[in-house]
Scaffold this motif. Structure first.
Motif, PDB file in Angstrom:
ATOM      1  N   LEU A  90      66.933  16.451 -16.213  1.00  0.00           N
ATOM      2  CA  LEU A  90      67.265  15.426 -17.202  1.00  0.00           C
ATOM      3  C   LEU A  90      67.600  16.128 -18.511  1.00  0.00           C
ATOM      4  O   LEU A  90      66.778  16.855 -19.057  1.00  0.00           O
ATOM      5  CB  LEU A  90      66.086  14.473 -17.397  1.00  0.00           C
ATOM      6  N   ASP A  91      68.820  15.937 -18.985  1.00  0.00           N
ATOM      7  CA  ASP A  91      69.255  16.506 -20.265  1.00  0.00           C
ATOM      8  C   ASP A  91      69.153  15.403 -21.310  1.00  0.00           C
ATOM      9  O   ASP A  91      69.959  14.467 -21.326  1.00  0.00           O
ATOM     10  CB  ASP A  91      70.688  17.025 -20.144  1.00  0.00           C
ATOM     11  N   THR A  92      68.136  15.503 -22.179  1.00  0.00           N
ATOM     12  CA  THR A  92      67.897  14.435 -23.148  1.00  0.00           C
ATOM     13  C   THR A  92      68.904  14.461 -24.294  1.00  0.00           C
ATOM     14  O   THR A  92      69.102  13.452 -24.960  1.00  0.00           O
ATOM     15  CB  THR A  92      66.462  14.498 -23.715  1.00  0.00           C
ATOM     16  N   ASP A  93      69.544  15.614 -24.534  1.00  0.00           N
ATOM     17  CA  ASP A  93      70.577  15.669 -25.570  1.00  0.00           C
ATOM     18  C   ASP A  93      71.840  14.939 -25.120  1.00  0.00           C
ATOM     19  O   ASP A  93      72.416  14.143 -25.860  1.00  0.00           O
ATOM     20  CB  ASP A  93      70.934  17.120 -25.924  1.00  0.00           C
ATOM     21  N   GLU A  94      72.254  15.219 -23.892  1.00  0.00           N
ATOM     22  CA  GLU A  94      73.490  14.613 -23.364  1.00  0.00           C
ATOM     23  C   GLU A  94      73.235  13.257 -22.711  1.00  0.00           C
ATOM     24  O   GLU A  94      74.177  12.591 -22.293  1.00  0.00           O
ATOM     25  CB  GLU A  94      74.138  15.563 -22.342  1.00  0.00           C
ATOM     26  N   LYS A  95      71.958  12.885 -22.566  1.00  0.00           N
ATOM     27  CA  LYS A  95      71.574  11.638 -21.905  1.00  0.00           C
ATOM     28  C   LYS A  95      72.200  11.536 -20.509  1.00  0.00           C
ATOM     29  O   LYS A  95      72.865  10.545 -20.171  1.00  0.00           O
ATOM     30  CB  LYS A  95      71.925  10.419 -22.760  1.00  0.00           C
ATOM     31  N   CYS A  96      71.990  12.593 -19.728  1.00  0.00           N
ATOM     32  CA  CYS A  96      72.515  12.610 -18.367  1.00  0.00           C
ATOM     33  C   CYS A  96      71.613  13.465 -17.489  1.00  0.00           C
ATOM     34  O   CYS A  96      70.699  14.129 -17.978  1.00  0.00           O
ATOM     35  CB  CYS A  96      73.943  13.160 -18.337  1.00  0.00           C
ATOM     36  N   PHE A  97      71.864  13.409 -16.196  1.00  0.00           N
ATOM     37  CA  PHE A  97      71.203  14.295 -15.250  1.00  0.00           C
ATOM     38  C   PHE A  97      72.179  15.378 -14.836  1.00  0.00           C
ATOM     39  O   PHE A  97      73.383  15.139 -14.750  1.00  0.00           O
ATOM     40  CB  PHE A  97      70.760  13.529 -13.995  1.00  0.00           C
ATOM     41  N   ILE A  98      71.646  16.556 -14.548  1.00  0.00           N
ATOM     42  CA  ILE A  98      72.459  17.638 -13.979  1.00  0.00           C
ATOM     43  C   ILE A  98      71.888  17.896 -12.597  1.00  0.00           C
ATOM     44  O   ILE A  98      70.677  18.111 -12.449  1.00  0.00           O
ATOM     45  CB  ILE A  98      72.382  18.915 -14.836  1.00  0.00           C
TER      46      ILE A  98
END
Length: 157
Positions: A90-98
């Motif tokens: 979970l990338d909280t800066d980009e608000k997405c999952f990788i």
């Protein structure tokens, strides 16, 4: 010896990166519904779809899979993929999952459609799915620890 490297342990949950610490519950504990619709990026930077469902292992109290919806229009004709929770960051800066897989490898996974879900409780299906994403199934983790730890496992002598 005996310490666990979080990066190398494929049996953990999703990793969290970024500085997006806000008010309220996130990002360590979140309502599953707040993650529905989050975009998913592949390890090589391609937008591969969105989270459509989070599947709970009710008996074991674990998140078993995130379901990725790839392609389609408003959910019509999209391919669904069950992704082991531990294969996501979970990338909280980009608000997405990788997802820890390339876009092409994700596309090569046949997946399933909304009317024909796999039997997710089937161990063989689960093991092959986890293996596809280079993860060890979380349900085998406890067994492996007991088998390999001489302090827990009784001596054969």
């Amino acid at each position: 010896m005996g310490s666990i490297n979080p990066q190398g342990d494929t049996r953990r949950g999703a990793e969290i990166v970024g500085g997006g610490m806000g008010e309220g519950p996130g990002p360590d504990i979140m309502a599953a519904a707040t993650l529905d619709g989050n975009k998913v990026m592949s390890s090589d930077g391609e937008h591969v779809g969105k989270i459509s469902d989070i599947m709970l292992d009710v008996r074991n109290g674990r998140i078993a899979y995130a379901v990725l919806s790839e392609g389609g229009f408003l959910g019509m004709g999209s391919t669904l993929h069950a992704i082991p929770w531990s294969a996501l960051t979970l990338d909280t800066d980009e608000k997405c999952f990788i997802v820890d897989i390339t876009a092409q490898r994700l596309k090569d996974d046949p997946g399933f459609d909304k009317d024909h879900w796999p039997t997710m409780a089937d161990a063989k299906w689960g093991e092959s799915t986890y293996s596809y994403y280079n993860r060890q199934p979380y349900w085998s983790a406890t067994h492996d620890v007991v088998e390999s730890d001489p302090a827990i496992r009784p001596s054969e002598h």
